[in-house]
Design a protein around this motif. Structure first.
Motif, short mmCIF file in Angstrom:
data_model
loop_
_atom_site.label_atom_id
_atom_site.label_comp_id
_atom_site.label_asym_id
_atom_site.label_seq_id
_atom_site.Cartn_x
_atom_site.Cartn_y
_atom_site.Cartn_z
N SER A 34 0.83 -1.20 0.00
CA SER A 34 0.00 0.00 0.00
C SER A 34 0.86 1.25 0.00
O SER A 34 0.56 2.24 -0.68
N LEU A 35 1.94 1.22 0.76
CA LEU A 35 2.86 2.36 0.80
C LEU A 35 3.54 2.53 -0.55
O LEU A 35 3.70 3.66 -1.03
N ALA A 36 3.94 1.43 -1.18
CA ALA A 36 4.58 1.50 -2.50
C ALA A 36 3.65 2.17 -3.51
O ALA A 36 4.07 3.03 -4.29
N ALA A 37 2.38 1.80 -3.47
CA ALA A 37 1.40 2.38 -4.40
C ALA A 37 1.19 3.87 -4.10
O ALA A 37 1.07 4.69 -5.01
N ALA A 38 1.15 4.22 -2.81
CA ALA A 38 0.96 5.62 -2.42
C ALA A 38 2.14 6.47 -2.87
O ALA A 38 1.96 7.61 -3.33
N ILE A 39 3.34 5.93 -2.75
CA ILE A 39 4.54 6.66 -3.18
C ILE A 39 4.55 6.82 -4.69
O ILE A 39 4.89 7.90 -5.22
N GLU A 40 4.19 5.78 -5.41
CA GLU A 40 4.16 5.86 -6.87
C GLU A 40 3.15 6.91 -7.34
O GLU A 40 3.42 7.66 -8.28
N ALA A 52 2.24 9.54 -5.66
CA ALA A 52 2.83 10.84 -5.31
C ALA A 52 3.89 11.25 -6.33
O ALA A 52 3.96 12.42 -6.75
N LYS A 53 4.71 10.30 -6.74
CA LYS A 53 5.75 10.60 -7.73
C LYS A 53 5.13 11.02 -9.06
O LYS A 53 5.66 11.87 -9.77
N GLY A 54 3.98 10.41 -9.38
CA GLY A 54 3.29 10.75 -10.62
C GLY A 54 2.83 12.20 -10.65
O GLY A 54 2.65 12.77 -11.73
N TYR A 55 2.66 12.79 -9.47
CA TYR A 55 2.25 14.19 -9.39
C TYR A 55 3.40 15.07 -8.89
O TYR A 55 3.18 16.18 -8.42
N SER A 56 4.64 14.54 -8.98
CA SER A 56 5.86 15.29 -8.68
C SER A 56 5.98 15.76 -7.24
O SER A 56 6.52 16.83 -6.96
N LEU A 57 5.50 14.95 -6.29
CA LEU A 57 5.71 15.27 -4.88
C LEU A 57 7.20 15.11 -4.57
O LEU A 57 7.77 14.05 -4.84
N PRO A 58 7.86 16.13 -4.02
CA PRO A 58 9.30 16.06 -3.74
C PRO A 58 9.67 14.92 -2.80
O PRO A 58 8.89 14.55 -1.92
N LYS A 59 10.88 14.38 -2.97
CA LYS A 59 11.35 13.26 -2.17
C LYS A 59 11.36 13.58 -0.67
O LYS A 59 11.07 12.71 0.16
N ASP A 60 11.72 14.82 -0.32
CA ASP A 60 11.78 15.16 1.10
C ASP A 60 10.40 15.14 1.74
O ASP A 60 10.24 14.77 2.91
N LYS A 61 9.37 15.50 0.97
CA LYS A 61 8.00 15.46 1.49
C LYS A 61 7.53 14.02 1.65
O LYS A 61 6.76 13.71 2.56
N ILE A 62 7.97 13.15 0.75
CA ILE A 62 7.63 11.72 0.86
C ILE A 62 8.24 11.15 2.13
O ILE A 62 7.58 10.44 2.90
N LYS A 63 9.52 11.47 2.38
CA LYS A 63 10.20 10.98 3.59
C LYS A 63 9.53 11.50 4.86
O LYS A 63 9.31 10.76 5.82
N THR A 64 9.18 12.79 4.85
CA THR A 64 8.52 13.39 6.02
C THR A 64 7.19 12.72 6.29
O THR A 64 6.83 12.47 7.45
N ALA A 65 6.44 12.41 5.24
CA ALA A 65 5.13 11.76 5.39
C ALA A 65 5.28 10.36 5.99
O ALA A 65 4.47 9.94 6.82
#
Length: 265
Positions: free
Chosen positions: A49-55, A57-70
């Motif tokens: 589920s996390l892998a899908a959520a990250i993918e 987010a990446k599709g909408y250009s969410l920055p890596k630092d925001k992904i880590k913070t989340a």
């Protein structure tokens, strides 16, 4: 398998979402936090589920630092702890179009009031749990750009599975269940549990993907007039503006005529 051209709402929806990028980033971050917490593991390799959520987010250009913070927030304590719950709201919009809303909220009373008001003020009716969910099917969705453009003058734009017959065969071989021609991109559909495996298989075959996510597809799209489509989309847009709502799905049949009418607005 056939490349049906129901066109989805891809172009229209992304244009609207890009205009509200900060709100979109907040929703994507919340989605990652909940997926990490519910899966009990911050490693996407062990948490589908996390892998899908990250993918997504990446599709909408969410920055890596925001992904880590989340992800970090999912395992925080005290004021940094994530206390969201997952809720679903169902109802009907103008012209009898079924609407399904997925929410992540820390205040269900606030969310229920906001969703109810949106339905009432835009010609819809909020229903009881289960009243429209049977009209949708959960699927995995992978976006593939037909041509990958480069801003680097030294790098030529790359054709990315432009030939439809070749692409259709590749999708089938990689485990995809169907695909759709969405103008400048292909949309590959998978069983929910196969999403990441199919994405990896496509990439291993040399096809670059630009995003993957879980979605809800209508099993029987509702045919309505362009005028009614505008009314439905005003309700959908209002619902998507609500901070607590992660996803809003509808059964409106996105015909070429309907899409053209929506693009006039």
């Amino acid at each position: 398998m056939s490349g049906h051209s129901k066109w989805a709402t891809t172009k229209h929806r992304k244009a609207a979402q890009d205009a509200k990028r900060s709100a979109l980033f907040s929703k994507l971050s919340r989605n990652i936090t909940v997926a990490a917490k519910e899966g009990g593991d911050p490693n996407p390799a062990n948490n589908a589920s996390l892998a899908a959520a990250i993918e997504k987010a990446k599709g909408y250009s969410l920055p890596k630092d925001k992904i880590k913070t989340a992800i970090d927030k999912a395992f925080g304590t005290g004021k940094d702890a994530a206390n969201y719950e997952t809720l679903t709201y169902e109802g009907y919009g103008p012209a009898g179009v079924a609407i399904l809303c997925e929410a992540l909220t820390d205040n269900r009373n606030r969310t229920a009031a906001d969703v109810g008001a949106a339905f009432r003020h835009h010609g819809g009716n909020l229903g009881t749990p289960g009243c429209v969910s049977f009209q949708f099917e959960r699927k995995g969705q992978i976006m593939v750009e037909k041509v990958i453009k480069s801003d680097d003058k030294k790098v030529a734009d790359k054709e990315n599975a432009v030939d439809e017959d070749e692409f259709m065969m590749m999708v089938a071989e990689c485990g995809g269940s169907d695909y759709e021609d969405a103008d400048e991109e292909w949309i590959v559909y998978t069983a929910p549990s196969d999403l990441m495996a199919v994405k990896s298989a496509l990439e291993a075959a040399g096809i670059e993907t630009k995003g993957a996510e879980l979605t809800m597809e209508p099993t029987t799209p509702t045919e309505i007039s362009p005028a009614d489509a505008k009314k439905v989309m005003r309700l959908v847009d209002k619902l998507e503006e609500l901070e607590d709502l992660q996803n809003v799905y509808h059964t409106m049949d996105m015909t070429e005529e309907v899409v053209a009418a929506l693009e006039e607005d």
